[in-house]
Design an enzyme around this catalytic site. Structure first.
Site, PDB file in Angstrom:
ATOM      1  N   SER A 161       0.832  -1.215   0.000  1.00  0.00           N
ATOM      2  CA  SER A 161       0.000   0.000   0.000  1.00  0.00           C
ATOM      3  C   SER A 161       0.858   1.252   0.000  1.00  0.00           C
ATOM      4  O   SER A 161       0.544   2.235  -0.648  1.00  0.00           O
ATOM      5  CB  SER A 161      -0.939  -0.002   1.205  1.00  0.00           C
ATOM      6  OG  SER A 161      -0.203   0.158   2.392  1.00  0.00           O
TER       7      SER A 161
ATOM      8  N   ARG B 137       0.343   3.581  -3.157  1.00  0.00           N
ATOM      9  CA  ARG B 137      -0.310   4.865  -2.896  1.00  0.00           C
ATOM     10  C   ARG B 137       0.417   5.982  -3.623  1.00  0.00           C
ATOM     11  O   ARG B 137      -0.183   6.787  -4.341  1.00  0.00           O
ATOM     12  CB  ARG B 137      -0.326   5.153  -1.397  1.00  0.00           C
ATOM     13  CG  ARG B 137      -0.916   6.530  -1.063  1.00  0.00           C
ATOM     14  CD  ARG B 137      -0.835   6.833   0.421  1.00  0.00           C
ATOM     15  NE  ARG B 137      -1.543   5.823   1.194  1.00  0.00           N
ATOM     16  CZ  ARG B 137      -0.943   4.909   1.944  1.00  0.00           C
ATOM     17  NH1 ARG B 137       0.370   4.895   2.027  1.00  0.00           N
ATOM     18  NH2 ARG B 137      -1.640   4.039   2.623  1.00  0.00           N
TER      19      ARG B 137
ATOM     20  N   ASN C  69      -1.048   7.964  -6.988  1.00  0.00           N
ATOM     21  CA  ASN C  69      -1.261   9.412  -6.989  1.00  0.00           C
ATOM     22  C   ASN C  69      -0.469  10.085  -8.101  1.00  0.00           C
ATOM     23  O   ASN C  69      -0.980  10.953  -8.806  1.00  0.00           O
ATOM     24  CB  ASN C  69      -0.864  10.004  -5.648  1.00  0.00           C
ATOM     25  CG  ASN C  69      -2.005   9.967  -4.660  1.00  0.00           C
ATOM     26  OD1 ASN C  69      -2.917  10.762  -4.749  1.00  0.00           O
ATOM     27  ND2 ASN C  69      -1.977   9.015  -3.749  1.00  0.00           N
TER      28      ASN C  69
END
Lengths: 156, 304
Positions: free
Chosen positions: B231, B235, B239
């Site tokens: 994660s 992440r 993004n």
């Protein structure tokens, strides 16, 4: 977007930069910052101390001033006392002197009065004899009438 | 657009392909029809070639920009640290110290153990990831076109934002993961680490019940453990990739007439302003989570 050797390459790069930062950058910067922190803390402490010292010095100065003032007041008082004492003494002396001069003068006067009286007395007896001679037309034997004359003079 | 004869799809695909240098196996037929006679390391000419290279492939642009930006960070901070004085700091030193102070406070807020690595790692992550993200704000075509002109190859793949490459973000995330396991074992011992994986979250204290709980715990805890680096990496990648994608889509509009071009300019400006926030926040999040994971690795009496 394939997972490949780049992943390991990036890992190694990452570790390398982390280790470099850990060895060469972070401790140096942090020690400098801590040194400054201490410096500032010390400076502030010193300033506070100086403030306290100043306060103490002010108090001390105030105390000294009051002391000096009271001392001066005592001195002035003493001087005043002494001065009035001197004046009193001088007054007394002057009075005594005046008294003495007065006494001396009185004595002189007395002496001169008695002297004058003595002189007068002598002269009165001579005058009385001369008067009597004139009245009697003859000389009065002074020796014969000495006793009477002395009595007369004593009555003057 | 990079060149006028590209379709939007090709343009986007071109922008999403890294400069891949990898091994092609013997007998592989390349895009131009030539057949590789023996195993060879070469630059991929198409996305298919790049993906066919499999694991033995390096993204030169990702690694290159990563190294360049990391070196800029390291040298800049190192020079400042060397010249730093405890007296009145100058402008650059103040700025660096502000950053260091910020990282130090953040790290100290979450990480309460003695470890000389965590805070500098936080600083490195924050600044390095920020710089890599910052490449996203350079208009999407500038550097790729410049690279194509310099190399003389019009079809050169060149992605300038390392964090839009999952290899880069997962590479960092798995390094963090490795450090987590290393510090866990160093702090609690291998037994302690295994206990943490097997005796949580369900624990009865009675051996005959625990025997049945241990496998369940192990599966749950392993998933929880492995999901952390995944994660963490995804992440940041997600993004940045999404942000980059929008920049690319906006860039396509530049080729669609004057009015749309001006509109695209305004959009690009707006998205860039918004993106300044995103890249900073993502760099910060990566740093904070890394610190939190390090703290978890050091916590001996973990209560669920």
């Amino acid at each position: 977007m394939n997972i490949n050797l780049t992943l390991i390459g990036q890992s190694i790069t990452f570790l390398f930069f982390v280790l470099f930062c850990m060895k060469a950058v972070w401790p140096a910067l942090l020690s400098v910052m801590q040194a400054r922190e201490q410096k500032i803390a010390k400076g502030l402490e010193n300033a506070e101390k100086a403030d306290k010292d100043l306060e103490l010095a002010k108090q001390e100065a105030g105390k000294k001033l009051t002391e000096a003032k009271s001392q001066a007041a005592t001195l002035v008082e003493q001087a005043n006392k002494r001065a009035s004492q001197i004046v009193d003494e001088a007054k007394a002396q002057a009075q005594m002197e005046a008294e003495r001069i007065k006494t001396a003068a009185q004595a002189e006067v007395d002496r001169q009065v008695s002297q004058a009286r003595e002189e007068l007395r002598g002269k009165v007896s001579a005058l009385a004899i001369a008067g009597a001679e004139k009245i009697l037309g003859s000389s009065v034997d002074a020796n014969a009438h000495n006793a009477m004359l002395d009595k007369l003079a004593a009555e003057l | 657009m990079a060149s006028e004869n590209l379709t939007p799809t090709a343009y986007i695909q071109h922008h999403l392909q890294n400069l891949a240098y990898g091994k092609l196996p013997a007998g592989y037929e390349r895009a131009d029809g030539t057949v590789v006679s023996q195993d060879m390391w070469t630059l991929a000419h198409t996305s298919k070639e790049a993906s066919d290279m499999g694991f033995w492939c390096l993204h030169l642009d990702t690694l290159g920009w990563g190294v360049v930006l990391g070196t800029i960070f390291s040298l800049f901070f190192w020079r400042t640290a060397k010249k730093a004085t405890a007296g009145q700091p100058t402008g650059v030193q103040s700025f660096i110290e502000l950053l260091v102070e910020f990282i130090d406070t953040t790290v100290k807020g979450t990480f309460h153990h003695a470890n000389k690595m965590v805070a500098p790692m936080g600083l490195t992550i924050f600044v390095w990831v920020f710089l890599m993200n910052l490449m996203d704000l350079v208009p999407v075509d500038w550097l790729p076109v410049a690279a194509a002109k310099i190399s003389g190859n019009d079809h050169l793949f060149f992605k300038v934002v390392p964090t839009t490459d999952p290899n880069a973000t997962l590479g960092m995330a798995f390094t963090v993961f490795a450090l987590m396991i290393f510090f866990s074992i160093q702090k609690k011992g291998a037994i302690g680490f295994l206990k943490e994986l097997t005796l949580h979250p369900f624990h009865s204290g009675k051996i005959y019940i625990d025997i049945f709980l241990i496998p369940i715990n192990f599966v749950l805890e392993t998933i929880a453990l492995v999901s952390k680096p995944v994660s963490l990496g995804l992440r940041l990648f997600g993004n940045m990739y999404a942000g980059e994608m929008i920049f690319i889509l906006i860039a396509i509009m530049f080729g669609a007439g004057a009015i749309l071009g001006i509109f695209a300019g305004a959009l690009q400006w707006g998205w860039a302003v918004f993106h300044i926030l995103v890249i900073t926040i993502q760099a910060f999040v990566f740093m904070v989570l890394t610190t939190v994971y390090m703290a978890m690795a050091h916590d001996t009496h973990e209560d669920h």
